[in-house]
Motif scaffolding. Structure first.
Motif, PDB file in Angstrom:
ATOM      1  N   ALA A   1      63.231 -16.035  72.288  1.00 36.27           N
ATOM      2  CA  ALA A   1      63.370 -17.475  72.468  1.00 36.27           C
ATOM      3  C   ALA A   1      61.996 -18.125  72.436  1.00 36.27           C
ATOM      4  CB  ALA A   1      64.066 -17.773  73.787  1.00 36.27           C
TER       5      ALA A   1
ATOM      6  N   SER B   1      63.473 -23.395  73.133  1.00 33.51           N
ATOM      7  CA  SER B   1      64.824 -22.846  73.144  1.00 33.51           C
ATOM      8  C   SER B   1      65.083 -22.106  74.443  1.00 33.51           C
ATOM      9  CB  SER B   1      65.037 -21.922  71.945  1.00 33.51           C
ATOM     10  OG  SER B   1      64.162 -20.812  72.016  1.00 33.51           O
TER      11      SER B   1
ATOM     12  N   ARG C   1      66.735 -18.775  76.491  1.00 37.32           N
ATOM     13  CA  ARG C   1      67.026 -17.348  76.324  1.00 37.32           C
ATOM     14  C   ARG C   1      68.517 -17.157  76.549  1.00 37.32           C
ATOM     15  NH1 ARG C   1      63.303 -14.653  80.622  1.00 37.32           N
ATOM     16  NH2 ARG C   1      64.401 -12.785  79.919  1.00 37.32           N
ATOM     17  N   SER C   2      69.254 -17.070  75.467  1.00 33.87           N
ATOM     18  CA  SER C   2      70.711 -17.019  75.581  1.00 33.87           C
ATOM     19  C   SER C   2      71.201 -15.772  76.309  1.00 33.87           C
ATOM     20  CB  SER C   2      71.347 -17.083  74.188  1.00 33.87           C
ATOM     21  OG  SER C   2      70.925 -15.988  73.390  1.00 33.87           O
TER      22      SER C   2
ATOM     23  N   GLU D   1      77.942 -14.348  70.021  1.00 34.68           N
ATOM     24  CA  GLU D   1      77.118 -13.558  69.113  1.00 34.68           C
ATOM     25  C   GLU D   1      75.640 -13.718  69.447  1.00 34.68           C
ATOM     26  OE1 GLU D   1      76.748 -12.819  64.308  1.00 34.68           O
ATOM     27  OE2 GLU D   1      77.125 -14.863  65.030  1.00 34.68           O
ATOM     28  N   ARG D   2      75.212 -14.940  69.702  1.00 32.73           N
ATOM     29  CA  ARG D   2      73.809 -15.189  70.029  1.00 32.73           C
ATOM     30  C   ARG D   2      73.459 -14.616  71.402  1.00 32.73           C
ATOM     31  NH1 ARG D   2      72.408 -21.297  67.792  1.00 32.73           N
ATOM     32  NH2 ARG D   2      73.618 -21.160  65.867  1.00 32.73           N
TER      33      ARG D   2
ATOM     34  N   LYS E   1      72.923 -10.904  71.131  1.00 33.62           N
ATOM     35  CA  LYS E   1      71.653 -10.578  70.473  1.00 33.62           C
ATOM     36  C   LYS E   1      70.447 -11.151  71.225  1.00 33.62           C
ATOM     37  CE  LYS E   1      73.733 -10.502  65.854  1.00 33.62           C
ATOM     38  NZ  LYS E   1      73.737 -11.134  64.502  1.00 33.62           N
ATOM     39  N   ASN E   2      70.704 -11.940  72.265  1.00 34.34           N
ATOM     40  CA  ASN E   2      69.650 -12.615  73.025  1.00 34.34           C
ATOM     41  C   ASN E   2      68.806 -13.511  72.122  1.00 34.34           C
ATOM     42  OD1 ASN E   2      68.208 -13.373  75.302  1.00 34.34           O
ATOM     43  ND2 ASN E   2      66.799 -11.631  75.181  1.00 34.34           N
ATOM     44  N   ASP E   3      69.461 -14.168  71.169  1.00 28.69           N
ATOM     45  CA  ASP E   3      68.769 -15.104  70.288  1.00 28.69           C
ATOM     46  C   ASP E   3      68.374 -16.361  71.050  1.00 28.69           C
ATOM     47  OD1 ASP E   3      69.072 -13.407  68.171  1.00 28.69           O
ATOM     48  OD2 ASP E   3      70.803 -14.448  67.308  1.00 28.69           O
ATOM     49  N   GLY E   4      67.337 -17.017  70.578  1.00 31.17           N
ATOM     50  CA  GLY E   4      66.956 -18.289  71.166  1.00 31.17           C
ATOM     51  C   GLY E   4      68.017 -19.346  70.895  1.00 31.17           C
ATOM     52  N   LEU E   5      68.317 -20.120  71.901  1.00 27.34           N
ATOM     53  CA  LEU E   5      69.345 -21.160  71.779  1.00 27.34           C
ATOM     54  C   LEU E   5      68.656 -22.518  71.852  1.00 27.34           C
ATOM     55  CD1 LEU E   5      72.400 -20.820  71.467  1.00 27.34           C
ATOM     56  CD2 LEU E   5      72.649 -21.331  73.877  1.00 27.34           C
TER      57      LEU E   5
END
Length: 340
Positions: free
Chosen positions: A2, A6, A8-9, A203-204, A207-211
């Motif tokens: 992230a 953003s 940290r999802s 899904e995010r 994967k711990n994608d930035g939100l």
């Protein structure tokens, strides 16, 4: 990873139990409003504040959607998915609420039809009193595996937006065609919308994608702008839009709280513990409310002290939640052992 702009999802997953625990407390607060009068300024203020606890339900829906993504992305067999959901949701409901419904409908009135409608959750859809959240989960769990397969074929964002828009249009149609049905169903519509949003973001989160911060900013801006515009121009409030805009505040609240709980570390242990029994807590709370209302209708002592008694019953309900969860887990462990 992230960025600074953003969220940290992955924190939504790490702090899921804490978020559930807080949502459960908010729901306990909003349920207390039925025992608050409007005779004094203090009662009116308390009722107004506690009503905001209804945001706990959209938080439940949002996190539930994320959890459904975790479960369904593994492509489990339908039988296994339904079996796990039955054990986690409907078995506690049948074991806890079924006892109350047996007393209410069989022992008191011997009304077999009402008892069946209550324990099957069909009562909610036919206008009979039952626990609406549990009733909503039955069709949601039945249909979500098929929705998941359709969504994962591509264009997840547009598809999710289209289905949420459809949910809103159905909500508005019910509002205009049958106001009494809307009163019963509006919580279902907006909770379902948050579930769909949670599944999309699952899904995010995995994967711990930035939100993007827009996920937090847009719901707040829309909600505030809606209320300011309607207030300035003295327009009548449009209930479906008001309900939807309020429910989607669950997004920024969940994101902000997940970051806060991460910083608090072990100080959230009590919330995390409560988060493991939120379903049982909800069911026991509804059962104890029904019991209290039944007794209050026959006793002036209980009727005059209804709010205090409700507050005293909250820890009782939480204790019973832990005990029933433990008993059901032991029963499940014995069943798994016997199957082996």
């Amino acid at each position: 990873m992230a960025s600074k702009s953003s969220f940290r999802s992955g924190l939504l997953s790490r702090q899921r139990s804490c978020l559930y625990g807080l949502a459960a407390i908010l729901i306990l607060c909003v349920h207390s409003c039925i025992f608050l009068g409007d005779e004094t300024p203090a009662e009116r203020l308390a009722s107004a504040v506690f009503h905001y606890g209804s945001i706990g339900v959209p938080i439940f829906g949002f996190l539930g959607g994320v959890g459904l993504y975790y479960s369904l992305i593994k492509r489990p067999r339908l039988r296994d998915f339904y079996k796990r959901r039955f054990r986690r949701v409907f078995l506690p409901f049948l074991c806890i609420a079924g006892i109350w419904y047996a007393y209410e409908f069989l022992i008191s009135d011997f009304d077999i039809l009402s008892f069946f409608c209550a324990v099957s959750t069909l009562g909610f859809w036919t206008g009979r009193a039952t626990m609406w959240y549990i009733a909503m989960l039955l069709p949601v769990y039945l249909l979500f595996p098929f929705y998941s397969r359709w969504l994962e074929k591509g264009k997840r964002g547009p598809k999710t937006a289209a289905v949420i828009a459809l949910v809103f249009l159905l909500m508005a149609a019910v509002y205009h065609s049958d106001p009494s049905l809307y009163l019963r169903m509006h919580l279902v519509f907006r909770t379902l919308a948050l579930m769909l949003c949670g599944y999309y973001l699952g899904e995010r989160v995995m994967k711990n994608d930035g939100l993007s911060v827009l996920w937090a900013v847009v719901p707040v801006v829309v909600s505030v702008a809606y209320r300011v515009i309607f207030g300035v121009f003295h327009w009548a409030r449009y209930e479906p839009l008001s309900s939807f805009s309020f429910a989607f505040l669950a997004l920024p609240i969940s994101l902000a709280l997940s970051a806060l709980f991460e910083r608090m570390g072990s100080r959230t242990a009590a919330l995390k513990s409560l988060g493991t029994v939120t379903l049982e807590s909800y069911i026991w709370n509804r059962v104890l409310i029904n019991l209290q209302q039944t007794i209050s209708s026959k006793s002036a002592f209980f009727r005059d002290r209804r709010f205090l008694i409700y507050v005293l019953l909250i820890p009782v309900g939480i204790l019973l939640s832990y005990l029933s969860r433990r008993a059901l887990q032991r029963g499940k462990a014995k069943q798994v052992s016997s199957e082996r």
